[in-house]
Scaffold this motif. Structure first.
Motif, PDB file in Angstrom:
ATOM      1  N   PRO A 112       1.139  -0.950   0.053  1.00  0.00           N
ATOM      2  CA  PRO A 112      -0.415  -0.132   0.169  1.00  0.00           C
ATOM      3  C   PRO A 112       1.370   1.344  -0.332  1.00  0.00           C
ATOM      4  O   PRO A 112       0.995   2.049  -0.728  1.00  0.00           O
ATOM      5  CB  PRO A 112      -0.869  -0.416   0.931  1.00  0.00           C
ATOM      6  CG  PRO A 112      -0.437  -1.106   2.444  1.00  0.00           C
ATOM      7  CD  PRO A 112       0.637  -1.913   1.160  1.00  0.00           C
ATOM      8  N   ILE A 113       1.717   1.088   0.725  1.00  0.00           N
ATOM      9  CA  ILE A 113       2.797   2.937   0.389  1.00  0.00           C
ATOM     10  C   ILE A 113       3.518   2.725  -0.673  1.00  0.00           C
ATOM     11  O   ILE A 113       2.906   3.790  -1.059  1.00  0.00           O
ATOM     12  CB  ILE A 113       3.983   3.000   1.450  1.00  0.00           C
ATOM     13  CG1 ILE A 113       3.170   2.673   2.830  1.00  0.00           C
ATOM     14  CG2 ILE A 113       4.628   3.434   1.926  1.00  0.00           C
ATOM     15  CD1 ILE A 113       4.451   2.401   4.372  1.00  0.00           C
ATOM     16  N   THR A 114       3.818   1.784  -1.297  1.00  0.00           N
ATOM     17  CA  THR A 114       4.232   1.412  -2.741  1.00  0.00           C
ATOM     18  C   THR A 114       3.379   2.319  -3.473  1.00  0.00           C
ATOM     19  O   THR A 114       3.279   2.806  -4.834  1.00  0.00           O
ATOM     20  CB  THR A 114       4.963   0.494  -2.920  1.00  0.00           C
ATOM     21  OG1 THR A 114       6.286  -0.065  -1.676  1.00  0.00           O
ATOM     22  CG2 THR A 114       5.263   0.378  -4.553  1.00  0.00           C
ATOM     23  N   LYS A 115       2.013   1.737  -3.121  1.00  0.00           N
ATOM     24  CA  LYS A 115       1.179   2.536  -4.391  1.00  0.00           C
ATOM     25  C   LYS A 115       0.753   3.855  -4.062  1.00  0.00           C
ATOM     26  O   LYS A 115       1.019   4.739  -5.650  1.00  0.00           O
ATOM     27  CB  LYS A 115      -0.551   1.387  -3.801  1.00  0.00           C
ATOM     28  CG  LYS A 115      -0.415   0.157  -4.872  1.00  0.00           C
ATOM     29  CD  LYS A 115      -1.106  -0.204  -4.439  1.00  0.00           C
ATOM     30  CE  LYS A 115      -1.767  -1.566  -4.513  1.00  0.00           C
ATOM     31  NZ  LYS A 115      -3.136  -2.114  -4.932  1.00  0.00           N
ATOM     32  N   GLU A 116       1.010   4.200  -3.176  1.00  0.00           N
ATOM     33  CA  GLU A 116       0.871   5.647  -2.428  1.00  0.00           C
ATOM     34  C   GLU A 116       1.835   6.596  -3.396  1.00  0.00           C
ATOM     35  O   GLU A 116       1.741   7.611  -3.943  1.00  0.00           O
ATOM     36  CB  GLU A 116       0.981   6.008  -1.042  1.00  0.00           C
ATOM     37  CG  GLU A 116      -0.200   5.626  -0.201  1.00  0.00           C
ATOM     38  CD  GLU A 116      -1.862   6.366  -1.182  1.00  0.00           C
ATOM     39  OE1 GLU A 116      -1.511   7.384  -1.137  1.00  0.00           O
ATOM     40  OE2 GLU A 116      -2.469   5.977  -1.591  1.00  0.00           O
ATOM     41  N   TRP A 117       2.951   6.039  -3.143  1.00  0.00           N
ATOM     42  CA  TRP A 117       4.293   6.419  -3.531  1.00  0.00           C
ATOM     43  C   TRP A 117       4.161   6.728  -5.586  1.00  0.00           C
ATOM     44  O   TRP A 117       4.618   7.391  -5.777  1.00  0.00           O
ATOM     45  CB  TRP A 117       5.408   5.823  -3.394  1.00  0.00           C
ATOM     46  CG  TRP A 117       6.835   6.077  -4.183  1.00  0.00           C
ATOM     47  CD1 TRP A 117       7.185   5.546  -5.781  1.00  0.00           C
ATOM     48  CD2 TRP A 117       7.747   7.093  -4.203  1.00  0.00           C
ATOM     49  NE1 TRP A 117       8.973   6.249  -6.173  1.00  0.00           N
ATOM     50  CE2 TRP A 117       8.812   7.248  -4.767  1.00  0.00           C
ATOM     51  CE3 TRP A 117       7.747   8.485  -3.199  1.00  0.00           C
ATOM     52  CZ2 TRP A 117       9.177   8.497  -5.048  1.00  0.00           C
ATOM     53  CZ3 TRP A 117       8.896   9.347  -3.217  1.00  0.00           C
ATOM     54  CH2 TRP A 117       9.559   9.522  -4.437  1.00  0.00           C
ATOM     55  N   TRP A 118       3.517   5.480  -5.701  1.00  0.00           N
ATOM     56  CA  TRP A 118       3.176   5.665  -7.204  1.00  0.00           C
ATOM     57  C   TRP A 118       2.576   6.440  -7.434  1.00  0.00           C
ATOM     58  O   TRP A 118       1.885   7.200  -8.521  1.00  0.00           O
ATOM     59  CB  TRP A 118       2.430   4.350  -7.701  1.00  0.00           C
ATOM     60  CG  TRP A 118       3.862   3.163  -7.828  1.00  0.00           C
ATOM     61  CD1 TRP A 118       4.701   3.335  -7.742  1.00  0.00           C
ATOM     62  CD2 TRP A 118       3.460   1.940  -7.886  1.00  0.00           C
ATOM     63  NE1 TRP A 118       5.711   1.953  -7.944  1.00  0.00           N
ATOM     64  CE2 TRP A 118       4.850   1.346  -8.537  1.00  0.00           C
ATOM     65  CE3 TRP A 118       2.235   0.856  -8.249  1.00  0.00           C
ATOM     66  CZ2 TRP A 118       4.939  -0.077  -8.365  1.00  0.00           C
ATOM     67  CZ3 TRP A 118       2.205  -0.451  -8.475  1.00  0.00           C
ATOM     68  CH2 TRP A 118       3.855  -1.506  -8.123  1.00  0.00           C
ATOM     69  N   LYS A 119       0.927   6.780  -6.687  1.00  0.00           N
ATOM     70  CA  LYS A 119      -0.068   8.199  -7.023  1.00  0.00           C
ATOM     71  C   LYS A 119       0.694   9.368  -7.285  1.00  0.00           C
ATOM     72  O   LYS A 119       0.565   9.867  -8.243  1.00  0.00           O
ATOM     73  CB  LYS A 119      -0.861   7.665  -5.767  1.00  0.00           C
ATOM     74  CG  LYS A 119      -2.009   8.558  -6.069  1.00  0.00           C
ATOM     75  CD  LYS A 119      -2.763   8.219  -4.963  1.00  0.00           C
ATOM     76  CE  LYS A 119      -3.604   7.162  -5.475  1.00  0.00           C
ATOM     77  NZ  LYS A 119      -4.279   6.624  -4.032  1.00  0.00           N
TER      78      LYS A 119
END
Length: 167
Positions: A112-119
């Protein structure tokens, strides 16, 4: 007749010699430890939106620690991103040192944190070929050949591998 200290020295030398002989015998009978498998190298390409260069470089000057930890935990080492300004292209390179590339990439994609970074990063980038939702929203591309970062085919490597990575 050797002195006491001479006898001790001879005993140490004899013990050392015997230890070396046993060690050599065990290597011959058990086989030498296999050489470490060299890392697999991966490259990718994506466009950087010209008006987002400053944003992108600021983001990558302070990558979130949890993102770096996830990358490392997924057996990626030596991850580097280069920018070519005339074509506005980003080129990424990393070395993979794990045993299950697909599982490690899935671990990154589900974090989930990586997905936030991608966003935060996705508005800076334009893939060479992509359709459908962006990766931070679970998108994986909808057409054959879709890739957020297009895989670059290796055409040359000098043959020298890194010999060690810190744990």
């Amino acid at each position: 007749m050797p002195t006491t200290s001479g006898a001790v020295a001879l005993g140490v030398l004899a013990g050392f010699t015997l230890g070396c002989a046993v060690s050599a015998f065990l290597r011959r009978t058990r086989g030498a430890a296999p050489a470490p498998r060299p890392p697999s190298r991966h490259g990718g390409v994506i466009r950087l939106n010209a008006d987002k260069y400053n944003d992108y470089t600021k983001l990558h000057a302070a990558v979130w620690p949890a993102v770096l930890k996830r990358i490392y935990s997924s057996n990626i080492r030596n991850y580097t991103i280069y920018f070519e300004p005339k074509l506005s292209l980003l080129f990424s390179h990393f070395e993979y040192v794990g045993e299950d590339f697909q599982a490690d990439m899935e671990a990154i994609g589900s974090d989930p944190i990586t997905k936030e970074w991608w966003k935060v990063c996705e508005p800076c980038q334009t893939p060479l070929q992509w359709s459908g939702p962006v990766p931070s929203e679970g998108g994986a591309g909808q057409k054959a050949g879709d890739a957020w970062w297009a895989a670059a085919k290796e055409v040359f490597h000098c043959g020298h591998h890194a010999v060690a990575y810190a744990s």
